[in-house]
Design a protein around this motif. Sequence first.
Motif, PDB file in Angstrom:
ATOM      1  N   VAL A  80       0.704  -1.193  -0.077  1.00  0.00           N
ATOM      2  CA  VAL A  80       0.133   0.113   0.004  1.00  0.00           C
ATOM      3  C   VAL A  80       0.937   1.338   0.038  1.00  0.00           C
ATOM      4  CG1 VAL A  80      -0.390   0.145   2.582  1.00  0.00           C
ATOM      5  CG2 VAL A  80      -1.831   1.199   1.082  1.00  0.00           C
ATOM      6  N   GLY A  81       1.999   1.310   0.803  1.00  0.00           N
ATOM      7  CA  GLY A  81       2.970   2.435   0.819  1.00  0.00           C
ATOM      8  C   GLY A  81       3.824   2.399  -0.664  1.00  0.00           C
ATOM      9  N   ASN A  99      -0.891   0.632  -6.489  1.00  0.00           N
ATOM     10  CA  ASN A  99      -0.344  -0.035  -5.285  1.00  0.00           C
ATOM     11  C   ASN A  99      -1.546  -0.838  -4.935  1.00  0.00           C
ATOM     12  OD1 ASN A  99      -2.581   1.900  -4.596  1.00  0.00           O
ATOM     13  ND2 ASN A  99      -1.494   2.379  -2.897  1.00  0.00           N
ATOM     14  N   THR A 100      -1.570  -1.622  -3.558  1.00  0.00           N
ATOM     15  CA  THR A 100      -2.615  -2.646  -3.234  1.00  0.00           C
ATOM     16  C   THR A 100      -3.184  -1.953  -1.843  1.00  0.00           C
ATOM     17  OG1 THR A 100      -0.856  -3.584  -1.986  1.00  0.00           O
ATOM     18  CG2 THR A 100      -1.241  -4.510  -4.250  1.00  0.00           C
ATOM     19  N   PRO A 101      -3.907  -1.184  -1.766  1.00  0.00           N
ATOM     20  CA  PRO A 101      -4.752  -0.442  -0.742  1.00  0.00           C
ATOM     21  C   PRO A 101      -5.944  -1.558  -0.422  1.00  0.00           C
ATOM     22  CG  PRO A 101      -5.592   0.705  -2.611  1.00  0.00           C
ATOM     23  CD  PRO A 101      -4.416  -0.287  -3.098  1.00  0.00           C
ATOM     24  N   GLY A 102      -6.372  -1.305   0.841  1.00  0.00           N
ATOM     25  CA  GLY A 102      -7.523  -2.263   1.176  1.00  0.00           C
ATOM     26  C   GLY A 102      -7.319  -3.756   1.721  1.00  0.00           C
ATOM     27  N   VAL A 103      -6.648  -4.059   0.963  1.00  0.00           N
ATOM     28  CA  VAL A 103      -6.601  -5.642   1.202  1.00  0.00           C
ATOM     29  C   VAL A 103      -5.515  -6.005   2.205  1.00  0.00           C
ATOM     30  CG1 VAL A 103      -6.853  -6.303  -1.204  1.00  0.00           C
ATOM     31  CG2 VAL A 103      -4.653  -6.128  -0.615  1.00  0.00           C
ATOM     32  N   ARG A 293      -0.762 -11.418   1.648  1.00  0.00           N
ATOM     33  CA  ARG A 293      -0.061 -11.425   0.545  1.00  0.00           C
ATOM     34  C   ARG A 293      -0.204 -11.957  -0.550  1.00  0.00           C
ATOM     35  NH1 ARG A 293       5.131 -10.493   3.418  1.00  0.00           N
ATOM     36  NH2 ARG A 293       4.685  -8.428   4.516  1.00  0.00           N
ATOM     37  N   THR A 294      -1.185 -13.042  -0.535  1.00  0.00           N
ATOM     38  CA  THR A 294      -1.760 -13.691  -1.781  1.00  0.00           C
ATOM     39  C   THR A 294      -2.734 -12.613  -2.327  1.00  0.00           C
ATOM     40  OG1 THR A 294      -1.840 -15.915  -0.726  1.00  0.00           O
ATOM     41  CG2 THR A 294      -3.313 -15.559  -2.533  1.00  0.00           C
ATOM     42  N   ARG A 295      -3.789 -12.074  -1.621  1.00  0.00           N
ATOM     43  CA  ARG A 295      -4.632 -11.048  -1.989  1.00  0.00           C
ATOM     44  C   ARG A 295      -3.713  -9.736  -2.658  1.00  0.00           C
ATOM     45  NH1 ARG A 295      -7.263  -9.820  -5.026  1.00  0.00           N
ATOM     46  NH2 ARG A 295      -9.023  -8.193  -5.018  1.00  0.00           N
TER      47      ARG A 295
END
Length: 322
Positions: A80-81, A99-103, A293-295
């Motif tokens: 996310v960062g 990025n990967t926010p939320g999960v 980590r999978t998500r």
Amino acid sequence: MSPDSPRIVVTRALPPAALEPLHSVGQVWVSPHDRPLSVAELHQAVDGASAIISMLNDKIDDDVLDAAGPNLRIVANTAVGYDNLDVPAITHRGVLATNTPGVLVDATADLTMALLLDVTRRVSEGDRLVRSGAAWSWDISFMLGSGLQGKQLGIIGMGHIGQAVAARAAAFGMDVAHHSRRPVEAGGSRRLPLDELLATSDVVSLHCPLTAQTRHLIDAEALRSMKGSAYLVNTARGPIVDEAALAAALAGGEIAGAALDVYENEPEVHDGLRALPNVVLAPHLGSATVETRTRMAELAVENVVATLLGKDAPTPISVPST
Ligand SMILES: O=CC(=O)O
């Protein structure tokens, strides 16, 4: 897949099932190393890439973008960062950054509570004592920690993770206050100016991004303004805290303890912190559950697949207009 199909570079092995959708949109290169790529390896790997799936310890700067060349369409960060990305340099070239926010909200909030409980109840310190073989026995005044009920948790950065920590802390009976740039509708939590939050909180927990404004937000002066009985928890980014100042404040008894998951010069840790019993040190485990980590990997892949198919990526990084 034809030899001129898009080259997709994944800088660290991710769960193969998560990577599967990439194979229908390009040729996939996954780092064979069980460690971060060196700068030279990264430059070599990205040559000709249309997509890079990066990790938070890959610095994606102008040199990497030059090494990738003109085919590059997306840098998908698996975190996310995104302080490891030079977002202006990326977007200036017409390349998308995601990025990967939320999960990873719940996993990071859970780890924050684990660290908060550990440092206030001296769990790791007790574990070290038991393992050392030293004599001990239950005693009315043995290894007393600090209870949480009715204590104030001061959250700095009230985004999704900060709010998830607030909800957990409220369930532990803590009184939650926060400091955020913008007002947030956050249950019963009071929004306080930073100096008031630091001076009145029993635990201060950091959940803001690392930016030019937040680098060394917690410096010697901020630490001095905290209560002598207070704890600092950092699961955000190391450089938000001046680590040398923190080591000095802890050694001088200016605050009661600290629990850290992230470090200023990660993976190095200030010697002064390692020497202190009242500091819990975790190796950047905030999002480290199999499920999360999978998500994260799946979301990074979804961003790449959408972009290479000319569709909207689910989680673009929106650069605030200044
Ligand atoms: O530190 C972890 C992340 O930013 O995802």
